[in-house]
Scaffold this motif. Structure first.
Motif, PDB file in Angstrom:
ATOM      1  N   LYS A   2       0.831  -1.202   0.000  1.00  0.00           N
ATOM      2  CA  LYS A   2       0.000   0.000   0.000  1.00  0.00           C
ATOM      3  C   LYS A   2       0.862   1.247   0.000  1.00  0.00           C
ATOM      4  O   LYS A   2       0.610   2.201  -0.755  1.00  0.00           O
ATOM      5  CB  LYS A   2      -0.934  -0.020   1.213  1.00  0.00           C
ATOM      6  N   ILE A   5       2.639   1.751  -3.451  1.00  0.00           N
ATOM      7  CA  ILE A   5       1.716   2.253  -4.475  1.00  0.00           C
ATOM      8  C   ILE A   5       1.412   3.726  -4.232  1.00  0.00           C
ATOM      9  O   ILE A   5       1.372   4.543  -5.172  1.00  0.00           O
ATOM     10  CB  ILE A   5       0.412   1.427  -4.484  1.00  0.00           C
ATOM     11  N   LEU A   6       1.202   4.100  -2.971  1.00  0.00           N
ATOM     12  CA  LEU A   6       0.907   5.496  -2.643  1.00  0.00           C
ATOM     13  C   LEU A   6       2.095   6.392  -2.988  1.00  0.00           C
ATOM     14  O   LEU A   6       1.911   7.501  -3.527  1.00  0.00           O
ATOM     15  CB  LEU A   6       0.560   5.617  -1.157  1.00  0.00           C
ATOM     16  N   TYR A   9       2.200   6.863  -6.725  1.00  0.00           N
ATOM     17  CA  TYR A   9       1.136   7.782  -7.138  1.00  0.00           C
ATOM     18  C   TYR A   9       1.530   9.227  -6.846  1.00  0.00           C
ATOM     19  O   TYR A   9       1.388  10.111  -7.709  1.00  0.00           O
ATOM     20  CB  TYR A   9      -0.152   7.418  -6.397  1.00  0.00           C
ATOM     21  N   LEU A  76      -9.551   5.959  -1.780  1.00  0.00           N
ATOM     22  CA  LEU A  76      -8.958   4.664  -2.103  1.00  0.00           C
ATOM     23  C   LEU A  76      -8.078   4.137  -0.975  1.00  0.00           C
ATOM     24  O   LEU A  76      -8.218   2.981  -0.545  1.00  0.00           O
ATOM     25  CB  LEU A  76      -8.144   4.788  -3.390  1.00  0.00           C
ATOM     26  N   PHE A  77      -7.182   4.977  -0.489  1.00  0.00           N
ATOM     27  CA  PHE A  77      -6.238   4.517   0.525  1.00  0.00           C
ATOM     28  C   PHE A  77      -6.751   4.721   1.949  1.00  0.00           C
ATOM     29  O   PHE A  77      -6.201   4.151   2.890  1.00  0.00           O
ATOM     30  CB  PHE A  77      -4.900   5.246   0.361  1.00  0.00           C
ATOM     31  N   ILE A 315      -4.017  -1.860  -1.862  1.00  0.00           N
ATOM     32  CA  ILE A 315      -4.358  -0.562  -1.267  1.00  0.00           C
ATOM     33  C   ILE A 315      -4.742  -0.711   0.201  1.00  0.00           C
ATOM     34  O   ILE A 315      -5.390   0.165   0.775  1.00  0.00           O
ATOM     35  CB  ILE A 315      -5.505   0.115  -2.042  1.00  0.00           C
ATOM     36  N   ILE A 328      -9.799  -0.700  -8.475  1.00  0.00           N
ATOM     37  CA  ILE A 328      -8.379  -0.760  -8.136  1.00  0.00           C
ATOM     38  C   ILE A 328      -7.538  -0.968  -9.400  1.00  0.00           C
ATOM     39  O   ILE A 328      -6.509  -0.310  -9.605  1.00  0.00           O
ATOM     40  CB  ILE A 328      -8.094  -1.887  -7.129  1.00  0.00           C
TER      41      ILE A 328
END
Length: 416
Positions: A2, A5-6, A9, A76-77, A315, A328
């Motif tokens: 998670k 990915i964050l 982003y 999302l997170f 996520i 997702i």
């Protein structure tokens, strides 16, 4: 995972913001310089307005991007997607109905979120720079119409896709891809006659002799155009444009009334010759084929990943419904596509150069297209000094100064 990915982003978002900042900084440094190619058409006051207009629209888009990023992170997170999914599940037990509601709910939320920005852009920025001619009533009418159309089309597509998921568990990826392809082709045929007239009034070109000249131009290269229309774009904005719409035997040319008022016949023909170049070089078909190949590969990959138990964990979720998993994957695909943006932009710019070259060969008058581009740039307050990195990353068209310079270099006394 998670956190990784964050971070990715946020990194991509930071790159996007950095490129915007570079672009505006470059414009402010160079914005007082009128390019030699534009010296006879643009004065320092117009250039000042261009710098100001570009800076204001950039600030608005930056604020919108920041807020959109915050919403994505929280939704999302932050786990709100699970709350939303549970609420949708409480409304219906039908797999198809829940999926439709899931998509429509997000679509309506996005529409509501964008309303303040649309109002500010149209009735503040566009007003102050003399572009907006839209009334509040017309703006609201357009919003209602576009929302209704989006609702109908989204409902049909999502319902069909989810039905196929249940009907053919092992092959739905292929059938869904085929449905989306057929639907997009169907829209190319129907949109010019059903959707576009809901927003604009189309009528035969009123400028004497222009339709015959346009038909002679396109028939010169073997293209059959069913209709040539002018459209009342000036009811909404003073920005100018022209485009081809439809496909096959229903191809037609649409000219903005603002374009007809500001350009000579030869300049209009040069603009259309550029569009004809896209058709003759099969750019439209090539883009469709490329898009569909990528879409087929993407939907097959989605089919494989949707059954992966670890997908929600990307996520930070322990589990997720089919709709959450699709959401997702959509988010992850946006991350994968971001680094490809420069390559796609480069391909698009290559096509634009080819269309410019074709237009010059077709008309034999490169200066006509150059003058048309200069007028369009002046009337639309186009940025004449984009930062090279920003242009390389985002621009689907070559910077207009480069296009005009090349066209002027191709001209000679006997072609002007």
């Amino acid at each position: 995972m998670k956190v990784i990915i964050l971070i990715i982003y946020l990194f991509f978002f930071s790159v996007s913001l950095g490129l915007k900042w570079l672009n505006i900084k470059h414009l402010k440094e160079k914005g007082h310089q009128v390019p030699a190619e534009f010296s006879t058409a643009i004065d320092t006051e117009t250039l000042r307005k261009t710098v100001s207009y570009t800076a204001e629209t950039n600030r608005l888009s930056t604020v919108l991007s920041l807020l959109n990023t915050l919403v994505v992170i929280v939704f999302l997170f932050g786990g709100f997607i699970t709350i939303y999914d549970d609420w949708i599940a409480s409304l219906s037990t039908s797999f198809v109905v829940r999926g439709v509601l899931f998509v429509l709910g997000l679509m309506y939320a996005g529409t509501i979120f964008s309303i303040p920005f649309s109002l500010y852009k149209n009735f503040n920025i566009e007003n102050r720079y003399g572009f907006n001619t839209m009334t509040g009533r017309l703006w609201l009418s357009d919003l209602v119409k576009s929302t209704v159309i989006s609702t109908v089309l989204s409902t049909l597509l999502v319902a069909a896709a989810l039905f196929l998921v249940r009907f053919s568990p092992g092959w739905w990826w292929l059938w869904v891809w085929a449905v989306f392809l057929l639907f997009s082709i169907f829209l190319m045929y129907v949109s010019p006659y059903v959707i576009e007239p809901l927003f604009f009034k189309f009528e035969p070109v009123q400028t004497e002799g222009l339709e015959a000249e346009v038909r002679a131009l396109v028939e010169k290269v073997g293209i059959k155009v069913k209709n040539i229309f002018q459209v009342d774009a000036s009811r909404r904005s003073l920005h100018s444009n022209a485009y081809f719409s439809g496909i096959g035997r229903v191809k037609r040319i649409v000219l903005f009334d603002t374009l007809l008022e500001s350009m000579t016949h030869r300049e209009i023909l040069a603009v259309l010759a550029h569009e004809v170049g896209h058709w003759k070089k099969k750019h439209v078909m090539k883009r469709i084929i490329l898009t569909e190949i990528v879409a087929l590969g993407g939907i097959f990959l989605a089919y494989k990943l949707l059954g992966w138990e670890g997908l929600p964990g990307i996520i930070g979720l322990e589990q997720g419904s089919f709709y959450v998993r699709v959401f997702i994957l959509g988010f992850l695909s946006s991350l994968l596509l971001f680094p490809l943006t420069p390559a796609l932009s480069l391909l698009s710019r290559k096509h634009e150069w080819q269309a410019d070259t074709f237009a010059c060969e077709l008309t034999g008058r490169p200066l006509d297209l150059a003058e048309a581009l200069i007028k369009l740039s002046k009337e639309n307050l186009a940025n004449l000094h984009p930062h090279p990195l920003y242009a390389a990353f985002y621009y689907s068209h070559p910077p207009v100064v480069e296009r005009v310079r090349r066209l002027q270099e191709q001209s000679s006394p006997d072609t002007s």
